[in-house]
Structure formats: structure tokens, C-alpha cells
Motif scaffolding. Structure first.
Motif, PDB file in Angstrom:
ATOM      1  N   THR A 149       0.855  -1.263   0.009  1.00 47.18           N
ATOM      2  CA  THR A 149      -0.071  -0.033  -0.009  1.00 47.18           C
ATOM      3  C   THR A 149       0.880   1.319   0.090  1.00 47.18           C
ATOM      4  O   THR A 149       0.546   2.185  -0.659  1.00 47.18           O
ATOM      5  N   THR A 150       2.066   1.214   0.636  1.00 44.96           N
ATOM      6  CA  THR A 150       2.941   2.240   0.909  1.00 44.96           C
ATOM      7  C   THR A 150       3.548   2.734  -0.501  1.00 44.96           C
ATOM      8  O   THR A 150       3.575   3.770  -0.976  1.00 44.96           O
ATOM      9  N   ASP A 151       3.959   1.733  -1.301  1.00 43.59           N
ATOM     10  CA  ASP A 151       4.556   1.742  -2.635  1.00 43.59           C
ATOM     11  C   ASP A 151       3.270   2.513  -3.577  1.00 43.59           C
ATOM     12  O   ASP A 151       3.661   3.349  -4.328  1.00 43.59           O
ATOM     13  N   ARG A 152       2.203   1.801  -3.341  1.00 42.52           N
ATOM     14  CA  ARG A 152       1.231   2.549  -4.333  1.00 42.52           C
ATOM     15  C   ARG A 152       1.006   3.823  -4.076  1.00 42.52           C
ATOM     16  O   ARG A 152       0.780   4.774  -4.944  1.00 42.52           O
ATOM     17  N   GLY A 153       1.025   4.399  -2.835  1.00 46.78           N
ATOM     18  CA  GLY A 153       0.749   5.509  -2.557  1.00 46.78           C
ATOM     19  C   GLY A 153       1.858   6.586  -3.126  1.00 46.78           C
ATOM     20  O   GLY A 153       1.594   7.679  -3.411  1.00 46.78           O
ATOM     21  N   ASP A 154       2.961   5.984  -2.776  1.00 51.29           N
ATOM     22  CA  ASP A 154       4.011   7.046  -3.385  1.00 51.29           C
ATOM     23  C   ASP A 154       4.021   7.161  -4.858  1.00 51.29           C
ATOM     24  O   ASP A 154       4.189   8.149  -5.334  1.00 51.29           O
ATOM     25  N   ALA A 155       3.674   6.016  -5.448  1.00 56.31           N
ATOM     26  CA  ALA A 155       3.463   6.074  -7.058  1.00 56.31           C
ATOM     27  C   ALA A 155       2.445   7.298  -7.126  1.00 56.31           C
ATOM     28  O   ALA A 155       2.486   7.946  -8.357  1.00 56.31           O
ATOM     29  N   LEU A 156       1.456   6.870  -6.505  1.00 53.86           N
ATOM     30  CA  LEU A 156       0.318   7.884  -7.051  1.00 53.86           C
ATOM     31  C   LEU A 156       0.632   9.539  -6.592  1.00 53.86           C
ATOM     32  O   LEU A 156       0.170  10.409  -7.486  1.00 53.86           O
ATOM     33  N   ALA A 157       1.591   9.578  -5.384  1.00 51.83           N
ATOM     34  CA  ALA A 157       1.904  11.015  -5.412  1.00 51.83           C
ATOM     35  C   ALA A 157       2.708  11.522  -6.524  1.00 51.83           C
ATOM     36  O   ALA A 157       2.442  12.739  -6.878  1.00 51.83           O
ATOM     37  N   ARG A 158       3.622  10.776  -6.925  1.00 47.08           N
ATOM     38  CA  ARG A 158       4.560  11.036  -8.006  1.00 47.08           C
ATOM     39  C   ARG A 158       3.651  11.548  -9.249  1.00 47.08           C
ATOM     40  O   ARG A 158       3.763  12.623  -9.854  1.00 47.08           O
ATOM     41  N   GLN A 159       2.801  10.728  -9.636  1.00 49.81           N
ATOM     42  CA  GLN A 159       1.674  10.816 -10.611  1.00 49.81           C
ATOM     43  C   GLN A 159       0.915  12.273 -10.653  1.00 49.81           C
ATOM     44  O   GLN A 159       0.784  13.011 -11.444  1.00 49.81           O
ATOM     45  N   GLU A 160       0.663  12.417  -9.384  1.00 50.65           N
ATOM     46  CA  GLU A 160      -0.204  13.641  -9.144  1.00 50.65           C
ATOM     47  C   GLU A 160       0.699  14.720  -9.259  1.00 50.65           C
ATOM     48  O   GLU A 160       0.313  15.994  -9.963  1.00 50.65           O
ATOM     49  N   SER A 161       1.730  14.817  -8.799  1.00 49.97           N
ATOM     50  CA  SER A 161       2.744  15.868  -9.003  1.00 49.97           C
ATOM     51  C   SER A 161       3.185  16.381 -10.509  1.00 49.97           C
ATOM     52  O   SER A 161       2.972  17.461 -11.330  1.00 49.97           O
ATOM     53  N   ASN A 162       3.240  15.151 -11.235  1.00 49.04           N
ATOM     54  CA  ASN A 162       3.413  15.340 -12.714  1.00 49.04           C
ATOM     55  C   ASN A 162       2.200  16.005 -13.536  1.00 49.04           C
ATOM     56  O   ASN A 162       2.101  17.012 -14.257  1.00 49.04           O
ATOM     57  N   LEU A 163       1.190  15.337 -13.040  1.00 50.86           N
ATOM     58  CA  LEU A 163       0.113  15.942 -13.868  1.00 50.86           C
ATOM     59  C   LEU A 163      -0.092  17.519 -13.346  1.00 50.86           C
ATOM     60  O   LEU A 163      -0.689  18.161 -14.029  1.00 50.86           O
ATOM     61  N   THR A 164      -0.043  17.855 -12.193  1.00 48.38           N
ATOM     62  CA  THR A 164      -0.067  19.286 -11.802  1.00 48.38           C
ATOM     63  C   THR A 164       0.659  20.313 -12.573  1.00 48.38           C
ATOM     64  O   THR A 164       0.531  21.244 -13.070  1.00 48.38           O
ATOM     65  N   SER A 165       1.851  19.727 -12.773  1.00 52.88           N
ATOM     66  CA  SER A 165       2.902  20.765 -13.450  1.00 52.88           C
ATOM     67  C   SER A 165       2.510  20.810 -14.892  1.00 52.88           C
ATOM     68  O   SER A 165       2.651  21.756 -15.434  1.00 52.88           O
ATOM     69  N   GLU A 166       2.035  19.634 -15.381  1.00 60.71           N
ATOM     70  CA  GLU A 166       1.537  19.589 -16.796  1.00 60.71           C
ATOM     71  C   GLU A 166       0.414  20.448 -17.059  1.00 60.71           C
ATOM     72  O   GLU A 166       0.389  21.314 -17.887  1.00 60.71           O
ATOM     73  N   ARG A 167      -0.489  20.648 -16.139  1.00 62.48           N
ATOM     74  CA  ARG A 167      -1.722  21.385 -16.189  1.00 62.48           C
ATOM     75  C   ARG A 167      -1.372  22.695 -16.119  1.00 62.48           C
ATOM     76  O   ARG A 167      -1.801  23.808 -16.846  1.00 62.48           O
ATOM     77  N   ASP A 168      -0.569  23.057 -15.197  1.00 58.09           N
ATOM     78  CA  ASP A 168      -0.003  24.633 -15.085  1.00 58.09           C
ATOM     79  C   ASP A 168       0.750  25.190 -16.487  1.00 58.09           C
ATOM     80  O   ASP A 168       0.491  26.241 -16.775  1.00 58.09           O
ATOM     81  N   GLU A 169       1.517  24.230 -16.909  1.00 61.09           N
ATOM     82  CA  GLU A 169       2.103  24.584 -17.975  1.00 61.09           C
ATOM     83  C   GLU A 169       1.221  24.925 -19.211  1.00 61.09           C
ATOM     84  O   GLU A 169       1.205  25.897 -19.831  1.00 61.09           O
TER      85      GLU A 169
END
Lengths: 503, 110
Positions: free
Chosen positions: A323-343
Motif C-alpha cells: 500500500t505504501t508503494d502504491r501511495g508513493d507512485a500515486l503522489a508522483r503521478q499527481e505532481s506530474n499532472l499538476t505541473s503539466e496542467r500549469d504549463e
């Protein structure tokens, strides 16, 4: 067939025999029915064997003698003898002895022959080592029922002298022998019970007891005594024997069915085992099976809904890591998506800004170049020629004065003044961009009215020049004028833009 | 026959009552059930062999359950709970198969 005499007290003590003779000799072992035990003293065995052999030898003779006597005594014996002879012809010595037994089966009493007849069947089933032919025995016994005894006796009587004595002995032992089978039959709680019924008593008696001891006991005696036992019961002393005490009854029936069960197979044992008996063992097994069934159902139901509470520590740790690994992966994906949206958002903004800037520039340039109509505060200048013609140079002065005063859009008689406009011609026929103009000249200029008007009227200014030429001019300040004339300027042919230096 | 009746009664009771298993016993219940099944098959085989003894059946039933649960518990304490649980189930399964084969030979002579 040598018997292993397992002596039983009751038999010698019984003083029942129909003949009243004392049976010091143990009943013929062959006489015994399928009983497992040979309760005859050792003496009986050899005598029994001899008598059995003699009986075998004399069997054919006995048959013939029986025929003779049968004709004298009864009609049935003839058929009986034939019946006896038929099976005997093809039988071995032991078979003949066995056949004799049914032939000799006592015809006394209905139950006796019935049971006696049954015994050969039992003996056939149980006796392992014997070559007993049950069919022959039963056939022989059924036919001559009741009548065979006479010819047999007659045969015995008319047989060899030895056979006579031995036959008597056989008779006596036969008298005794049926006791046990009779007792066994009675012990089986029925006179004419089948061999299968004989199995009942052992079950009832041995309920709950291990079958092994009974099995062990039954196997040996039965194997040995089987054939001999079959021979035994055929006796006319049946009824008397039936009356005998059933001391040997219980052990006999107990032994009989057990070997039959093992020999029949697992299904019989299973059937016997499944028969409901109220014993401690059965109740205990029932209770344990109830517990097992209960726990089984509970576990099956519980397994359907597994919760974290019941899991092992190792399993929980593993699940936590996953579960922890999955949570980390999701957090990384969230940050990526946020930066892309801002751009994306900022990029669109810049584009929009650029577009707006371009639009403004285009508008400005259009107004200034005369491509687009404009409106705003300005002045309207009207020039007339009452006394003379206005020269083009004067018109140019007026234009220059307007530009100097900050006019942004200028129109003259419906012609837009652009950067490339020029006055040519002569006085009286001013040509503007190829178009000849006639008085009155109407100038419309958009700009600061308070700056343009005084600029035109300064001494020595444009208006002075117009008055010098003989014209008259009037300046009207307007808060809103409209320069609607446009002039499309052709693209430059020779001039090219200097490339913009990239920052 | 009474054993079969008892089994049916136990199944019906379990379906009707629907009890919840205590948390502490949850990992051991399936092992105990398999051990009890092994004892049951052993008893059935003994009966067909003709050497059935009720005392032996009772003790084997109880001891199987207790020993299996003890082994799994010990394994959990040692840290090899999963492996020991698997081993116990494998062994019990082998015994069940052996008993079933013996029963089959008794019943079908094959």
C-alpha cells in the motif's frame, strides 16, 4: 479334513441324543454345521474322519442299497437316492462326504431340515479350504428332505460292517452335531433363518466390540470345520437336538457371521457399521462428527468475509508495504499532472496575450496607415477660395501643421491622408494622390482639438498662408469626428523589413 | 449411522447459528478442520479393516486437532507460520488420500 477340535464342554455333557447313546466320541466333525468351533473331544476327530471316509466310500453302495430299500420303504427315497447319486458322481471324496451330509440330513421337524439345509449353504460360503459344492449339497438336501435319512441309514446299515458301526457312530455324533447347529439356529432366533440372519446375533452381541477377536476366532475354525460341519447336521436327531440348551449357541453365531462379513467385502462391513446401534462408540463418533460438521460450516462461512483482524503479522506487513508503494507512485503521478496542467494553462495565457498585443498593434497601425476608419475628438477645418485659389503648397502647410499638432487621422474631402500622400497639381486644381480636389476643402482631423486649432492660427501659420492665397478657413473644434475614408496602401515592392533581432 | 446423523446435525447447526469465529482462533480453525477430517477418514478405514476402536478414534481425533493447532501456533511464534501451516496441510492431505485409497480398496475391491 482334519479338524482342530476346540472342545466345548456343553456338547459332551448333553445327554440328549435321540438314541440315548452316550456320545463319548465327539460328534463327527463333519457333522457340525458351519459352526466355527469343533466342540468335540479329540477322539471324535479321527473317528469322524474315518467315518467320513467310510461314508464316502460307501456312498455309491449306500445309494444302490438305498434304492433297494427305498423301494421297499418309500417311493421318495428312489428319487432321493438318484438325487444323491447325481451330485455324488461328479464330486470328490470330500464332496461326496459333503453330499452325504445333506442326504443324511435328518428329516425330523420342519425347522430342523430347513436349518440343516441352510447350514450347508453357510458352510459353503464360509468354508474356505473345502471343495464343497454348495449347489450339490443344497440340491441333494432339498430333494431328499426327510426321506434321505432313511436311505442313508439304510445305506449305513447295509454298508460295510465297518460302516455300520461307524454309521452308528456317525449317527450318534450326528445326533450331537445337530445340537450345535440347532442351537446356533435357535441362537439366531429363528428356526429357518438364512445364513444372513445368522449374522444378526453376532452384531447384537458384539455391538461395539472390536470385530477382530471374533474374526480371529472364527477364521480358523470355520475354515477347517466348514465342510465337516456341513456333513454333521444331516441327522434325524434334529428335533431332539434343537431342544438342547443353547450353550454353544451364542459363541457359534458370534463366530459365524464375522468371517462371512470379511469374506463378503467392504460393502457389507460398511452396511453393518452404518446400522444404528446405541453404543458409546457410536454416540461418541456422532458427537465428534457433529463438532466437525459445525466447525467445517463455520470455517467455510468465515472464509467468505476475511478481515484484517484475523491475518498474520507477516501478511499485514506485506500488505502495508504494498500500500505504501502504491501511495508513493500515486503522489508522483499527481505532481506530474499538476505541473503539466500549469504549463498548459500558462502557455495558453501567453498565446492569448500575444494575440491581444498583435491585435492592438494591427489596429494602431491600421489607423495610422489609413487602412482602418477612426473616430474620436478632433477638428473640422473648412477652406474656401473666395478671392483666389489655394496652392498645393499651402495645402501641404496645413497638412504639416496638423501633423505637427498631433493629428492622428486626417481626411480631406473624403480622401484619407496617409504617409505616402502628396499634394501635386497647381493652384485651383490641387491633386491629392491622383485625385483632383475642388474648393471648398473640408479637413477632418482626429486629435486634440485644443492643440490643433491654435496651432493652425498662429501668426505666420497655415491659416495665414491660406489667407495669403486668398482663401478663407474656419476651424471647428468637435468632440467627436469620424474619419471614415480609408486608403489601402499597396505592399512595398522594393523595401523589405529588417529581420527582428531575437532576444 | 449415528456418526452421519451427527455430521448432518453439526452442519445444520453451523448454518443456522452462524457464529463468528474469535479473532485469536481464526488462523487455526481451518487447520483443525482438516486434522479432524483426517481423523474421521482414519476411523472409517479402521472400521472397514475391522479394527475400529472408539477410544482410539476419540484420542486420534482430539490429538490431531490439538497437535495441528499447536504446530501452527508454534510456527507463528517462530516466524515461519505460513510455511509450517502449509506443511501441516500437506501432510494431512497425504494421510487423507492414503485412507481414502484404503477405503476405496475395501469397497470397490480395486
Amino acid at each position: 479334513m482334519t479338524d482342530e477340535p476346540t472342545s466345548d464342554a456343553p456338547l459332551p455333557t448333553t445327554a440328549d441324543p435321540v438314541n440315548g447313546a452316550v456320545h463319548d466320541a465327539a460328534p463327527h466333525p463333519l457333522d457340525e454345521p458351519l459352526t466355527a468351533q469343533v466342540w468335540h473331544p479329540d477322539d471324535a476327530a479321527p473317528a469322524a474322519d474315518e467315518t467320513a471316509d467310510d461314508a464316502d466310500e460307501t456312498a455309491p453302495d449306500a445309494d444302490q442299497a438305498a434304492d433297494d430299500q427305498v423301494g421297499a420303504d418309500e417311493t421318495q427315497p428312489a428319487s432321493v437316492a438318484d438325487g444323491d447319486g447325481a451330485p455324488r458322481t461328479g464330486a470328490d471324496a470330500s464332496d461326496e462326504a459333503g453330499a452325504d451330509a445333506p442326504g443324511d440330513m435328518p428329516a425330523t421337524g420342519g425347522a430342523e431340515p430347513g436349518t440343516a439345509q441352510q447350514r450347508p449353504d453357510e458352510g459353503d460360503d464360509v468354508a474356505v479350504g473345502a471343495a464343497w459344492d454348495g449347489e450339490e449339497a443344497s440340491a441333494a438336501s432339498e430333494g431328499p428332505a426327510g426321506t434321505s435319512s432313511d436311505p442313508a441309514r439304510g445305506a449305513d446299515g447295509t454298508g460295510h460292517g465297518d460302516s455300520d458301526a461307524e454309521a452308528e457312530e456317525r449317527d450318534e455324533p450326528d445326533d450331537l452335531s445337530p445340537v450345535q447347529p440347532a442351537e446356533a439356529a435357535t441362537g439366531a432366533a429363528a428356526g429357518a433363518d438364512e445364513s444372513g440372519v445368522a449374522h444378526e446375533p453376532p452384531d447384537a452381541d458384539d455391538a461395539g466390540d472390536p470385530d477382530e477377536p471374533a474374526l480371529a476366532e472364527a477364521d480358523e475354525p470355520v475354515d477347517v470345520d466348514g465342510p465337516s460341519d456341513v456333513d454333521g447336521p444331516s441327522d434325524a436327531d434334529g428335533p431332539g437336538i434343537l431342544d438342547e440348551p443353547s450353550d454353544a449357541g451364542p459363541p457359534v453365531p458370534a463366530d459365524e457371521p464375522v468371517p462371512a462379513a470379511s469374506s463378503v467385502g467392504g460393502w457389507t462391513a460398511l452396511g453393518q457399521a452404518l446400522r444404528p446401534r446405541l453404543t458409546t462408540a457410536q454416540l461418541l463418533a456422532g458427537v465428534l462428527c457433529a463438532v466437525l460438521g459445525f466447525a467445517l460450516v463455520v470455517q467455510v462461512q468465515h472464509h467468505g468475509d476475511t478481515s484484517l483482524e484475523g491475518m498474520r503479522q507477516a501478511d499485514l506487513v506485506r500488505m502495508l508495504d504494498e500500500t505504501t508503494d502504491r501511495g508513493d507512485a500515486l503522489a508522483r503521478q499527481e505532481s506530474n499532472l499538476t505541473s503539466e496542467r500549469d504549463e498548459l494553462l500558462s502557455g495558453s495565457d501567453r498565446r492569448q496575450a500575444a494575440l491581444d498585443a498583435l491585435r492592438r498593434t494591427a489596429t494602431t497601425q491600421g489607423i495610422l496607415t489609413g487602412r482602418l476608419p477612426a473616430e474620436g475628438p478632433g477638428v473640422i477645418i473648412t477652406l474656401t477660395e473666395p478671392d483666389g485659389a489655394i496652392r498645393p503648397l499651402t495645402m501641404l502647410d496645413v497638412l504639416e501643421e496638423l501633423r505637427n499638432a498631433g493629428a492622428e487621422a486626417i481626411q480631406l474631402n473624403g480622401h484619407r491622408i496617409t504617409a505616402s500622400s502628396a499634394f501635386t497639381g497647381v493652384a485651383g486644381a490641387v491633386v491629392l494622390d491622383g485625385a483632383t480636389l475642388k474648393a471648398p476643402f473640408t479637413w477632418i482631423a482626429i486629435g486634440e482639438p485644443d492643440a490643433i486649432a491654435p496651432a493652425l492660427q498662429i501668426p505666420g501659420g497655415a491659416m495665414a498662408a491660406v489667407r495669403t492665397d486668398g482663401g478663407e478657413g474656419s476651424i471647428a473644434r468637435q468632440s467627436h469626428v469620424e474619419v471614415s475614408a480609408v486608403r489601402v496602401v499597396p505592399d512595398p515592392v522594393y523595401a523589405t523589413p529588417v529581420p527582428v533581432a531575437t532576444r | 449411522m449415528i456418526a452421519v446423523i451427527g455430521l448432518v446435525v453439526g452442519v445444520v447447526a453451523g448454518l443456522w447459528l452462524q457464529p463468528t469465529v474469535p479473532i485469536e482462533l481464526q488462523p487455526y480453525l481451518p487447520i483443525a478442520v482438516v486434522a479432524a477430517l483426517d481423523a474421521l477418514f482414519g476411523g472409517l478405514r479402521a472400521m472397514l479393516d475391522g479394527i475400529f476402536d472408539d477410544r482410539v478414534f476419540l484420542t486420534s481425533f482430539l490429538s490431531n486437532v490439538v497437535v495441528a493447532a499447536l504446530i501452527v501456533f508454534l510456527g507463528d511464534q517462530l516466524g515461519v507460520g505460513q510455511q509450517l501451516s502449509t506443511a501441516v496441510v500437506v501432510v494431512l492431505g497425504i494421510r487423507i488420500f492414503s485412507n481414502a485409497a484404503s477405503i476405496r480398496r475395501h469397497l470397490f475391491k480395486a
